[in-house]
Design a protein around this motif. Structure first.
Motif, PDB file in Angstrom:
ATOM      1  N   SER A  62      30.465  38.682  42.761  1.00  0.00           N
ATOM      2  CA  SER A  62      29.248  39.129  43.632  1.00  0.00           C
ATOM      3  C   SER A  62      29.261  40.760  43.356  1.00  0.00           C
ATOM      4  O   SER A  62      30.488  41.227  43.263  1.00  0.00           O
ATOM      5  N   GLU A  63      28.384  41.568  43.583  1.00  0.00           N
ATOM      6  CA  GLU A  63      28.354  42.942  43.670  1.00  0.00           C
ATOM      7  C   GLU A  63      29.333  43.417  45.049  1.00  0.00           C
ATOM      8  O   GLU A  63      29.747  44.462  44.722  1.00  0.00           O
ATOM      9  N   ASN A  67      33.926  42.889  42.742  1.00  0.00           N
ATOM     10  CA  ASN A  67      34.313  44.003  41.932  1.00  0.00           C
ATOM     11  C   ASN A  67      35.577  45.066  42.484  1.00  0.00           C
ATOM     12  O   ASN A  67      35.899  44.586  43.668  1.00  0.00           O
ATOM     13  N   THR A  87      31.307  43.144  37.413  1.00  0.00           N
ATOM     14  CA  THR A  87      30.040  42.559  37.395  1.00  0.00           C
ATOM     15  C   THR A  87      29.376  42.780  36.094  1.00  0.00           C
ATOM     16  O   THR A  87      28.856  41.895  35.361  1.00  0.00           O
ATOM     17  N   SER A 114      23.839  35.534  39.106  1.00  0.00           N
ATOM     18  CA  SER A 114      24.689  35.196  40.197  1.00  0.00           C
ATOM     19  C   SER A 114      24.323  33.776  40.717  1.00  0.00           C
ATOM     20  O   SER A 114      23.369  33.210  40.517  1.00  0.00           O
TER      21      SER A 114
END
Length: 351
Positions: A62-63, A67, A87, A114
């Protein structure tokens, strides 16, 4: 950009490499042949059940949570990239895998940016709730199963060397570990899983200092390429795929062999084969063996593997050496693979 690429656990190193090595040793003293590239269809490592036709491909990042800064080891000192790109790498891998699977008729593939919910990194940590979420997602996307890029770890080593021709060149070493899961939620079955460890080397002219943006921009581009390579590696496990290999063709011996070679350069294998058959009437064993070898190649290029094997064996009978013996092994392996390819294209019944 001059790129040199090396991989750890090279899954694509096959008998074709031995074939090329042997021909170079056998024929290095005289230029009686040409080497050229061809693409051949190879089977996957596993056979996927027939019930799985459409797959959903997604990544588990996920953002907010997926990361991580990329570690660069530059001249032996650790630095971190200032931009989060995980991502982006994961999406590049997912799209590359989808394109590969959609290239043949075995699967159709769709992607989502996602999952909408987090999943564990390893199968042992999955619960029935996780499987139900995957099942719902597959139903929403009209898919039979989920292929998940579960995790991805990365590191870049960067060094600069002096060229023997003057100046400098840089060597990027990409270490990438990715985990792929192939989940059939409607049977609560893990179809396949693979942890792929890749080491790729890229040589680039010039060099950058540790604070220069070009160093990190290039590293991001190379990581994207590495992620796409990882997707292809997993795709090759589950789907028939094309790989590039090499063949040789004899171009010298007599006028019929030469004429046939000229016709091949024009894409005319049929008339070339007619010329090579004329050479079979020669009393010279070397010429006859070369003609038979070329006839085997012509048959393979037309997709006629059984006749190709017959001609290769005839070449070996006339003039036995390691060259035509290795080609016989290659053709036998390709014939064996045809059974696997048929099963993989059609799919196997459910157990």
């Amino acid at each position: 950009m001059n790129t040199i690429r090396t991989k750890v656990n090279q899954w694509r190193i096959t008998i074709k490499v031995a074939f090329l090595a042997s021909l170079l040793l056998v024929m290095i003293s005289c230029k009686t042949y040409e080497v050229f590239n061809i693409e051949v269809l190879e089977p996957a490592k596993i056979i996927v059940p027939q019930s799985i036709q459409k797959v959903l491909i997604a990544n588990n990042m996920s953002e907010n949570e997926g990361n991580k800064n990329t570690l660069y080891e530059i001249y032996g000192t650790d630095y971190f990239d200032t931009v989060y790109y995980d991502t982006a790498y994961a999406r590049a891998a997912v799209e590359n895998l989808a394109g590969m699977l959609n290239y043949n008729n075995r699967f159709s593939a769709v992607t989502v940016d996602s999952l909408g919910f987090p999943l564990p990194g390893i199968p042992d940590d999955f619960t029935t709730g996780h499987i139900e979420n995957i099942k719902t997602l597959c139903i929403e996307n009209e898919a039979d199963a989920l292929i998940l890029l579960s995790s991805m770890d990365k590191k870049i080593d960067y060094s600069v060397y002096t060229s023997i021709f003057g100046g400098y060149y840089s060597l990027y070493t990409i270490f990438l570990t990715s985990r792929w899961l192939f989940i059939h939620p409607f049977s609560s079955r893990l179809v396949d899983q693979k942890l792929i460890n890749d080491t790729l080397y890229y040589r680039i002219e010039g060099f950058w200092g540790t604070s220069e943006e070009g160093l990190y921009l290039t590293g991001r581009d190379l990581l994207k390429t590495a992620a796409e390579e990882s997707a292809f590696s997993f795709g090759a496990r589950i789907s028939p795929h094309f790989v590039q290999t090499q063949r040789i063709i004899f171009k010298a011996g007599d006028r019929h062999i030469r004429r046939g070679y000229t016709q091949v350069e024009e894409g005319n294998w049929t008339d070339a084969a007619l010329n090579w058959k004329t050479t079979l009437e020669s009393s010279d064993r070397t010429k006859k063996a070369r003609a038979a070898f070329n006839l085997a190649l012509a048959a393979e290029m037309e997709g006629l593997l059984d006749p190709a094997l017959v001609w290769a064996e005839e070449s070996f009978r006339i003039f036995p050496d390691s060259l035509n013996q290795t080609y016989i092994s290659i053709l036998r392996e390709r014939i064996r693979q045809q059974e696997d390819l048929i099963l993989q294209i059609e799919g196997k019944p459910e157990e």
